[in-house]
Design a protein around this motif. Structure first.
Motif, PDB file in Angstrom:
ATOM      1  N   PHE A   2      48.001  21.564  45.667  1.00  0.00           N
ATOM      2  CA  PHE A   2      47.407  21.345  46.985  1.00  0.00           C
ATOM      3  C   PHE A   2      46.569  20.053  46.964  1.00  0.00           C
ATOM      4  O   PHE A   2      45.363  20.046  47.198  1.00  0.00           O
ATOM      5  N   GLY A   3      47.216  18.950  46.660  1.00  0.00           N
ATOM      6  CA  GLY A   3      46.523  17.671  46.587  1.00  0.00           C
ATOM      7  C   GLY A   3      46.049  17.160  47.933  1.00  0.00           C
ATOM      8  O   GLY A   3      45.078  16.400  48.012  1.00  0.00           O
ATOM      9  N   HIS A   4      46.714  17.560  49.020  1.00  0.00           N
ATOM     10  CA  HIS A   4      46.313  17.084  50.355  1.00  0.00           C
ATOM     11  C   HIS A   4      46.649  18.177  51.361  1.00  0.00           C
ATOM     12  O   HIS A   4      47.820  18.523  51.547  1.00  0.00           O
ATOM     13  N   VAL A   5      45.611  18.731  52.006  1.00  0.00           N
ATOM     14  CA  VAL A   5      45.819  19.813  52.975  1.00  0.00           C
ATOM     15  C   VAL A   5      44.987  19.550  54.220  1.00  0.00           C
ATOM     16  O   VAL A   5      43.997  18.801  54.184  1.00  0.00           O
ATOM     17  N   ARG A   6      45.413  20.147  55.337  1.00  0.00           N
ATOM     18  CA  ARG A   6      44.660  20.117  56.592  1.00  0.00           C
ATOM     19  C   ARG A   6      44.381  21.555  56.994  1.00  0.00           C
ATOM     20  O   ARG A   6      45.301  22.384  57.050  1.00  0.00           O
ATOM     21  N   LEU A   7      43.121  21.839  57.255  1.00  0.00           N
ATOM     22  CA  LEU A   7      42.715  23.198  57.600  1.00  0.00           C
ATOM     23  C   LEU A   7      41.992  23.184  58.948  1.00  0.00           C
ATOM     24  O   LEU A   7      41.293  22.218  59.279  1.00  0.00           O
ATOM     25  N   ARG A   8      42.167  24.251  59.668  1.00  0.00           N
ATOM     26  CA  ARG A   8      41.469  24.427  60.932  1.00  0.00           C
ATOM     27  C   ARG A   8      40.636  25.698  60.845  1.00  0.00           C
ATOM     28  O   ARG A   8      41.122  26.759  60.426  1.00  0.00           O
TER      29      ARG A   8
END
Length: 475
Positions: free
Chosen positions: A33-39
């Motif tokens: 998970f080197g780059h994730v977007r979370l809301r």
């Protein structure tokens, strides 16, 4: 190594330490998970003294810890606040000391208009509680500004509309401070422009504006969000120049609309609020001039009518009354010149009479009298001093000789010496000294230390007369 701790040769999976397992999980998480977007919704915001921000993101079923490093906090699009719904971008990592995972946040943006409006309402309530929206703080817009300052983008249609509207209404000097009006840098640039205009002086190379216009065209909530910045709102509230807010269309509302002195529905409306109409002023002045002329004419005509009515009640014509007074004035003026000449001649004769008595001998008489008196006083003083000075000199000589005779250092010059004990006391008799005692001998040319040796020597006795020789016995 004892037998109990030795590994089983049949076991091909050796045990790992806790640290080895924690760091292996950390590498796995960061690689996967080197780059994730979370809301999610922000909760438990903790701003550490080091500048880092620690927070928790949650939804209706789960939560995850997050951290924003100090260098990233200032560049965030929106500052983290409890209850704000955001979209964050970062990488998943673990914290081996507690065997927990977290997200290291690189960017943060609001999740939607609803979250933005909720944050805006909280900020509005905060500033309203501080009194920044109080109507008593609003300053009046000057009626006839000489210089108008405009803060907006130099390339948009807004600045052209404002300049065109001001030019046709009230030709005055317009100073434009160019800045971006959308994006992350907009709020800081607009606040810097407000403070820059406010720091100008009226007699400086660039004159200080009498009124400022902060303008931008319409847009979405996200486009206008820069004008909801708290720092910008405080800069507008603290400015000493009256400010007109003209951000967006008439239905758009931003935070600086509440702290500014006036809100305009459009940038063109702001130009109309800031300037009067020169043609209307000229027409108003011309109308006042005509009304003043008519009022003056009516007043003069009224005074003429009243004067004629008063003249009818006089025993004679006004011209006859004035003619008699004029005649008396002419007679008095004709006598005035001759009277002034006679008065000047009389004073001239009195001056000559007084000057004739002021001869040099009369003036020198008191001077000679004072000089004689001064000479007499000088002679008397010289005689008195001649008697007193010899007498006082003789008296001073006697006192000097007495001083020399009583001076304790006088005998030292004749070969004598003074004896002092160790404490500085003067030794007056030999009995006061003991054997082995240290004394100080003071001579005319210096002093020396000495030690008393032996007992005091008694004074010499007088020798007895010798007895007569005995003749002895004959035998």
């Amino acid at each position: 190594m004892d037998a109990d701790s030795a590994p089983d040769p049949r076991d091909n999976n050796p045990p790992l330490s806790i640290s080895e397992l924690s760091f292996a999980l950390k590498r796995t998480l960061e690689e996967r998970f080197g780059h994730v977007r979370l809301r999610g919704e922000i909760s438990k915001v903790n701003r550490h003294s080091s500048g880092h921000v620690y927070l928790t993101l949650k939804d209706d079923r789960s939560s995850i810890d997050g951290v924003v490093w100090k260098g990233v906090v200032r560049g965030l699009q929106v500052q983290p606040e409890t209850g704000l719904e955001v979209i964050v971008t970062g990488k998943i990592t673990s914290y081996p000391a507690r065997s927990s995972y977290q997200i290291v946040i690189d960017s943060m943006e609001p999740a939607g208009a609803g979250a933005l409006l909720a944050q805006l309402e909280r900020l509005k309530a905060k500033l309203h509680g501080e009194g920044l929206f109080d109507p008593s703080r609003k300053r009046p817009i000057p009626a006839f500004p000489a210089v108008v300052g405009v803060i907006t983008s130099p390339t948009g249609a807004v600045i052209r509309d404002i300049l065109h509207r001001i030019a046709e209404r009230w030709p005055c000097r317009v100073i434009v401070w160019p800045c971006v009006v959308q994006g992350d840098a907009a709020a800081a640039q607009v606040a810097a422009a407000v403070r820059g205009f406010d720091a100008m002086t009226p007699d400086g190379p660039i004159p200080r504006p009498d009124v400022l216009i902060v303008a931008r065209g319409g847009g979405s909530v996200e486009d206008l969000w820069a004008f909801n910045d708290e720092a910008l709102a405080r800069a507008v509230a603290e400015a000493g120049i009256p400010i007109i807010s003209a951000v967006g269309h008439e239905t758009d509302t931003t935070l600086i609309d509440f702290v500014s002195d006036r809100r305009a529905p459009t940038p063109t409306g702001a130009a109309e609020m800031a300037t009067p109409v020169l043609a209307d002023l000229k027409a108003a002045v011309a109308d006042m001039e005509r009304r003043l002329f008519r009022c003056g004419s009516r007043v003069l005509e009224d005074r003429r009518t009243r004067l004629r009515a008063a003249a009818r009640g006089l025993p004679a014509r006004p011209e006859d009354l004035i003619a008699l007074a004029q005649q008396r004035l002419d007679h008095a003026s004709s006598r005035l010149a001759s009277g002034l000449s006679r008065n000047a001649a009389i004073h001239e004769r009195e001056l000559v009479r007084a000057a004739s008595r002021l001869t040099p001998g009369l003036l020198m008489r008191p001077i000679r009298h004072q000089a004689e008196r001064l000479s007499s006083l000088d002679a008397r003083m010289a005689g008195a001093l001649g008697r007193v000075i010899p007498r006082e000199a003789d008296r001073l000589g006697r006192i000097s000789r007495l001083y020399e005779s009583l001076n304790p250092d006088g005998p030292l010059k004749r070969g004598f010496a003074r004896v002092h004990a160790e404490d500085g006391a003067l030794v007056r008799s030999a009995a006061a000294l003991k054997a082995g005692q240290t004394v100080q001998l003071v001579f005319a040319d210096g002093d020396r230390r000495a030690v008393v040796d032996g007992a005091p020597t008694p004074p010499p006795r007088k020798a007895k007369p010798a007895a007569k020789a005995d003749q002895g016995d004959l035998f």
